[in-house]
Scaffold this motif. Sequence first.
Motif, PDB file in Angstrom:
ATOM      1  N   GLN A 104       2.018  -0.052 -20.465  1.00 17.79           N
ATOM      2  CA  GLN A 104       1.670   1.335 -20.103  1.00 17.79           C
ATOM      3  C   GLN A 104       0.525   1.450 -19.463  1.00 17.79           C
ATOM      4  OE1 GLN A 104       3.859   3.921 -20.742  1.00 17.79           O
ATOM      5  NE2 GLN A 104       4.957   2.268 -21.744  1.00 17.79           N
ATOM      6  N   ALA A 105       0.272   2.204 -18.478  1.00 17.65           N
ATOM      7  CA  ALA A 105      -0.987   2.563 -17.551  1.00 17.65           C
ATOM      8  C   ALA A 105      -2.030   3.001 -18.556  1.00 17.65           C
ATOM      9  CB  ALA A 105      -0.486   3.367 -16.436  1.00 17.65           C
ATOM     10  N   VAL A 107      -5.072   5.186 -19.644  1.00 19.67           N
ATOM     11  CA  VAL A 107      -5.376   6.686 -19.772  1.00 19.67           C
ATOM     12  C   VAL A 107      -6.851   6.897 -19.573  1.00 19.67           C
ATOM     13  CG1 VAL A 107      -5.396   8.594 -21.174  1.00 19.67           C
ATOM     14  CG2 VAL A 107      -3.514   6.996 -21.655  1.00 19.67           C
ATOM     15  N   ALA A 128     -11.884   5.632 -21.047  1.00 18.66           N
ATOM     16  CA  ALA A 128     -10.591   4.862 -20.703  1.00 18.66           C
ATOM     17  C   ALA A 128      -9.983   3.991 -21.856  1.00 18.66           C
ATOM     18  CB  ALA A 128     -10.796   3.928 -19.445  1.00 18.66           C
ATOM     19  N   ASP A 130      -6.384   2.118 -23.564  1.00 21.37           N
ATOM     20  CA  ASP A 130      -5.295   1.077 -22.567  1.00 21.37           C
ATOM     21  C   ASP A 130      -4.361   0.525 -24.172  1.00 21.37           C
ATOM     22  OD1 ASP A 130      -3.606   0.137 -20.857  1.00 21.37           O
ATOM     23  OD2 ASP A 130      -4.427  -1.862 -21.265  1.00 21.37           O
ATOM     24  N   THR A 178     -11.667   4.791 -12.215  1.00 22.66           N
ATOM     25  CA  THR A 178     -10.618   4.024 -11.944  1.00 22.66           C
ATOM     26  C   THR A 178     -10.448   2.779 -13.089  1.00 22.66           C
ATOM     27  OG1 THR A 178     -10.451   4.493  -9.557  1.00 22.66           O
ATOM     28  CG2 THR A 178      -8.903   2.636 -10.259  1.00 22.66           C
ATOM     29  N   SER A 180      -8.018  -0.281 -14.553  1.00 18.92           N
ATOM     30  CA  SER A 180      -6.838  -1.220 -14.192  1.00 18.92           C
ATOM     31  C   SER A 180      -6.764  -2.229 -15.652  1.00 18.92           C
ATOM     32  CB  SER A 180      -6.895  -1.937 -13.075  1.00 18.92           C
ATOM     33  OG  SER A 180      -5.957  -2.844 -12.771  1.00 18.92           O
ATOM     34  N   LEU A 184      -1.364  -2.254 -14.016  1.00 23.60           N
ATOM     35  CA  LEU A 184      -1.324  -0.735 -13.659  1.00 23.60           C
ATOM     36  C   LEU A 184      -2.545  -0.122 -13.648  1.00 23.60           C
ATOM     37  CD1 LEU A 184       1.584   0.040 -16.268  1.00 23.60           C
ATOM     38  CD2 LEU A 184       1.876  -0.206 -13.793  1.00 23.60           C
ATOM     39  N   THR A 185      -2.407   0.853 -12.621  1.00 27.07           N
ATOM     40  CA  THR A 185      -4.008   1.532 -12.353  1.00 27.07           C
ATOM     41  C   THR A 185      -3.920   3.169 -12.559  1.00 27.07           C
ATOM     42  OG1 THR A 185      -4.619  -0.488 -10.760  1.00 27.07           O
ATOM     43  CG2 THR A 185      -5.816   1.604 -10.702  1.00 27.07           C
ATOM     44  N   THR A 186      -4.840   3.624 -13.114  1.00 25.31           N
ATOM     45  CA  THR A 186      -5.058   5.282 -13.316  1.00 25.31           C
ATOM     46  C   THR A 186      -6.418   5.668 -12.806  1.00 25.31           C
ATOM     47  OG1 THR A 186      -3.528   4.831 -15.384  1.00 25.31           O
ATOM     48  CG2 THR A 186      -4.777   6.957 -14.758  1.00 25.31           C
ATOM     49  N   SER A 187      -6.388   6.544 -12.324  1.00 24.18           N
ATOM     50  CA  SER A 187      -7.547   7.127 -11.927  1.00 24.18           C
ATOM     51  C   SER A 187      -7.890   8.719 -12.365  1.00 24.18           C
ATOM     52  CB  SER A 187      -8.156   7.044 -10.654  1.00 24.18           C
ATOM     53  OG  SER A 187      -7.333   7.652  -9.646  1.00 24.18           O
ATOM     54  N   ASP A 188      -8.971   9.164 -12.642  1.00 24.73           N
ATOM     55  CA  ASP A 188      -9.329  10.635 -12.820  1.00 24.73           C
ATOM     56  C   ASP A 188     -10.779  10.809 -11.963  1.00 24.73           C
ATOM     57  OD1 ASP A 188      -8.787  13.311 -13.836  1.00 24.73           O
ATOM     58  OD2 ASP A 188     -10.471  12.732 -15.512  1.00 24.73           O
TER      59      ASP A 188
END
Length: 305
Positions: A104-105, A107, A128, A130, A178, A180, A184-188
């Motif tokens: 899963q990416a 959070v 972050a 994971d 960001t 990773s 998978l990579t997520t950003s806010d």
Amino acid sequence: MGVTVNAVSDRAFKFPSSGATLSGVIAYGGVEVVGSNITKVVFFLDGTLIKTETAAPWQAGFDTTTFSNGAHQLQADITGTNGVIERIAIPVTISNTGPAPTNQAPVVNAGSDLTVTLPNSANLTGSATDDALPNPPAALTITWSKLSGPGTVTFGNAASAQTTASFSQSGSYVLRLTASDSALTTSDDVNVTVNPAPATNQAPVVNAGSDLTVTLPNSVLLQGGATDDGLPNPPATLTYSWTKVSGSGSVTFGTPTSPTTTASFSTSAKGTFVLRLTVSDGALTASDDVSVTVIPCVKVKGKCQ
């Protein structure tokens, strides 16, 4: 040190000292160490290094399919800010009963919007989390960057979710966090409003006027003035004072507390006088001088004409 170990069974166990044990099943997951004053946690399973964590969250995820079912020994070596290492030995049971989980990416939360005033920096409180997949590397890489804004941004540690941000000028900025997991990579994003630095009080700028010449018994009109930045406030007003600096004879000012006034000289006065206009804004003072050349009167039958 006050350590808590969380297992995937969602049960929390307190470990005030080494030698505590955890009984339960670890299935396709890992553990998380929670506590204060921690600088590093090194995780081992059956003596095999799983992961070294140097920043919160102190998590050790691992694929249990690489280990046989049954009893195992999980060890966490926790280094405190005082340099002391606390070792926690955790007997665990591995039970591989289902398919391996899907990655899963991460959070990511960049934190609440902020407002700062120069020259202060902003305290960024991002986070972050994971699932520790894929493994390897079972680790997150975190990066702060500037998305928009009028000036440059300097991060205290751009690779840490919780850090500081310094700004070269005022304005509205958008900063991005960001994370990773290598797949998978997520950003806010977080908005930061940077207000300009408060104005600094400057001394008044004073002008005592042009040099003058007068013949007794006449007086002269002094036309001084001053400009100011209106600080400090209060009082946000200027006070004026005319004084004699030098000269042979006495001087009488019509209104010595006004920038524009008259100056009269005694009948014995002669030569050059230096008159000074001093101005104060309540905190800082400045002055300027004007020269007045006084010519003795021409006497006719003992009287000045």
